[in-house]
Design an enzyme around this catalytic site. Structure first.
Site, PDB file in Angstrom:
ATOM      1  N   TRP A 102      14.126   3.564   2.054  1.00 18.19           N
ATOM      2  CA  TRP A 102      13.592   2.697   0.995  1.00 18.19           C
ATOM      3  C   TRP A 102      14.615   1.692   0.500  1.00 18.19           C
ATOM      4  O   TRP A 102      14.276   0.531   0.261  1.00 18.19           O
ATOM      5  CB  TRP A 102      12.968   3.518  -0.138  1.00 18.19           C
ATOM      6  N   ASP A 172      15.221   1.908  -8.165  1.00 15.48           N
ATOM      7  CA  ASP A 172      13.878   2.205  -7.670  1.00 15.48           C
ATOM      8  C   ASP A 172      13.616   3.695  -7.903  1.00 15.48           C
ATOM      9  O   ASP A 172      13.976   4.533  -7.084  1.00 15.48           O
ATOM     10  CB  ASP A 172      13.806   1.860  -6.177  1.00 15.48           C
ATOM     11  N   LYS A 196       3.266   8.872  -7.295  1.00  9.01           N
ATOM     12  CA  LYS A 196       3.947  10.142  -7.076  1.00  9.01           C
ATOM     13  C   LYS A 196       3.930  10.963  -8.370  1.00  9.01           C
ATOM     14  O   LYS A 196       3.159  11.891  -8.508  1.00  9.01           O
ATOM     15  CB  LYS A 196       5.356   9.902  -6.556  1.00  9.01           C
TER      16      LYS A 196
HETATM   17  N1  PMP Z   1      10.351   2.965  -2.958  1.00  7.88           N
HETATM   18  C1  PMP Z   1      10.265   4.294  -2.778  1.00  7.88           C
HETATM   19  C2  PMP Z   1      11.438   5.152  -3.154  1.00  7.88           C
HETATM   20  C3  PMP Z   1       9.097   4.853  -2.264  1.00  7.88           C
HETATM   21  O1  PMP Z   1       9.011   6.168  -2.073  1.00  7.88           O
HETATM   22  C4  PMP Z   1       8.007   4.016  -1.935  1.00  7.88           C
HETATM   23  C5  PMP Z   1       6.701   4.546  -1.420  1.00  7.88           C
HETATM   24  N2  PMP Z   1       6.705   5.709  -0.753  1.00  7.88           N
HETATM   25  C6  PMP Z   1       8.151   2.642  -2.125  1.00  7.88           C
HETATM   26  C7  PMP Z   1       9.319   2.152  -2.646  1.00  7.88           C
HETATM   27  C8  PMP Z   1       7.047   1.676  -1.778  1.00  7.88           C
HETATM   28  O2  PMP Z   1       6.036   1.800  -2.708  1.00  7.88           O
HETATM   29  P1  PMP Z   1       4.691   0.969  -2.618  1.00  7.88           P
HETATM   30  O3  PMP Z   1       4.045   1.357  -1.332  1.00  7.88           O
HETATM   31  O4  PMP Z   1       3.935   1.423  -3.806  1.00  7.88           O
HETATM   32  O5  PMP Z   1       5.049  -0.454  -2.653  1.00  7.88           O
END
Ligand code: PMP
Length: 359
Positions: A102, A172, A196
């Site tokens: 991520w 994040d 989550k």
């Molecule tokens: N950052 C993290 C730490 C995540 O776990 C996720 C989704 N699993 C995201 C960003 C991306 O999130 P989204 O799909 O809601 O944009």
């Protein structure tokens, strides 16, 4: 009706009480004769939902008065772009810490807008550690330092907030927000997708310190500009109203559990016992350094990979869903967010032991 234990990384399991309440209020919310889904976002009924949501988040996270709270769309992924667009404030460089899939995506997007200085990286050990703070190379002239306190795919979590001087920390928290007490004052900006620990997908929380606002790039689309969203109470465009309501129900549930100090203890118990079961077994293992193991996402590898499909099939037959690991790591992953009951973790541990015994 029978509900299974859902270990999905997100969208993920929700508190049953919340689903029941949503069902009960589906057709007629608080004697309005309407579903929240059907209400105007400008009407006084919905504004009540919005005010309560904001007040509960501020209370739970103890958000100081010099921070603004936003409820946006576009997921954490939109934030990967919005952060440089809003926070560079004329600077060319931002620091990023690379600790998993991520943060890697956040970096890729940020590179469209600025020079990314990789302050630290654990890529060489396949994202199983966090580089020691004294090895970080931080550009103090850069606009901010971004990191990912919990890497959902690699199961790596920061258990301390890095001290990097005056630089605003941008984090994040998609997969560990509201899982423990934090001191919001330590951060410049916190963002998290909802799917989550907060509710269903479709809403993104941003908590930003006021002094960082007001210097967005001139080409920033209006819906992506924090100051514009703040000026219109996150309603510059029609918000995802039903998601606001559902996240509101989850926050109320969290308060009934005793808030963050109580949920933190439960989360610590749940993850400790699952790691213990993995470490004590001779079939399962977790690749992450013990000082940065995630309390939310727990990957585990079977010593004999040919057993993976039997494991998953038997898990499903026994009422355990979504244990397949992310392809980047392989094996299994149990995501055990706030709404996963402790009994779910206990039952999984029992199942894993039984599978090991019979294989
Ligand atoms: N950052 C993290 C730490 C995540 O776990 C996720 C989704 N699993 C995201 C960003 C991306 O999130 P989204 O799909 O809601 O944009």
């Amino acid at each position: 009706m029978s509900r299974i234990y859902n270990f999905s990384a997100g969208p993920s399991t929700l508190p049953e009480e919340v689903l029941i309440q949503a069902r009960e209020e589906m057709l007629d919310w608080q004697r309005t004769g309407m579903s929240v889904m059907e209400m105007s976002h400008r009407g006084k009924q919905f504004l009540k939902v919005a005010e309560q949501l904001s007040a509960d988040l501020i209370e739970l996270l103890n958000i100081p008065a010099n921070y603004k709270v936003l409820f946006l769309q576009g997921g954490a992924t939109a934030q990967f772009a919005m952060i440089p667009l809003n926070l560079l404030a004329g600077k060319q460089t931002a620091n990023y810490v690379l600790t998993g899939a991520w943060s890697k995506k956040a970096i890729k997007e940020a590179k469209k807008y600025c020079q990314v200085k990789i302050a630290a990286s654990s890529e060489q050990d396949n994202f199983t550690s966090i580089p020691a703070l004294n090895t970080w190379e931080v550009d103090q002239q850069a606009a901010y330092l971004h990191y990912t306190p919990n890497e959902t795919i690699h199961g790596v979590e920061f258990h301390e907030v890095p001290e990097v001087g005056q630089l605003p920390l941008v984090v994040d928290m998609s997969s560990n927000i509201l899982s423990k007490q934090i001191d919001v004052n330590q951060y410049g900006l916190i963002y998290a997708g909802s799917q989550k620990n907060m509710g269903p997908a479709g809403l993104t929380v941003v908590i930003v310190r006021e002094d960082l606002l007001g210097s967005a790039d001139a080409k920033t689309p209006s819906v992506f500009e924090y100051s514009e969203q703040i000026a219109s109470d996150s309603m510059l465009n029609t918000p995802a109203t039903y998601n606001w309501y559902l996240v509101g129900l989850v926050l109320q549930w969290l308060k009934r559990q005793g808030g963050l100090s109580a949920i933190e203890q439960i989360n610590s118990r749940k993850s400790t016992k699952l790691y213990q079961a993995i470490d004590e077994s001779s079939l399962y293992s977790n690749p992450v350094n013990t000082n940065c193991r995630s309390r939310m996402n727990i990957p585990f590898i079977l010593g004999d990979a040919s057993l993976n499909s039997a494991f998953l099939q038997q898990a499903q037959e026994n009422g355990f869903e979504a244990l397949k690991g992310h392809r980047a790591v392989g094996g299994m992953r149990a995501s055990i967010y706030n709404a996963m009951p402790e009994q779910g973790v206990d039952a999984l541990i029992q199942f894993m032991a039984e599978f090991e015994r019979t294989h």
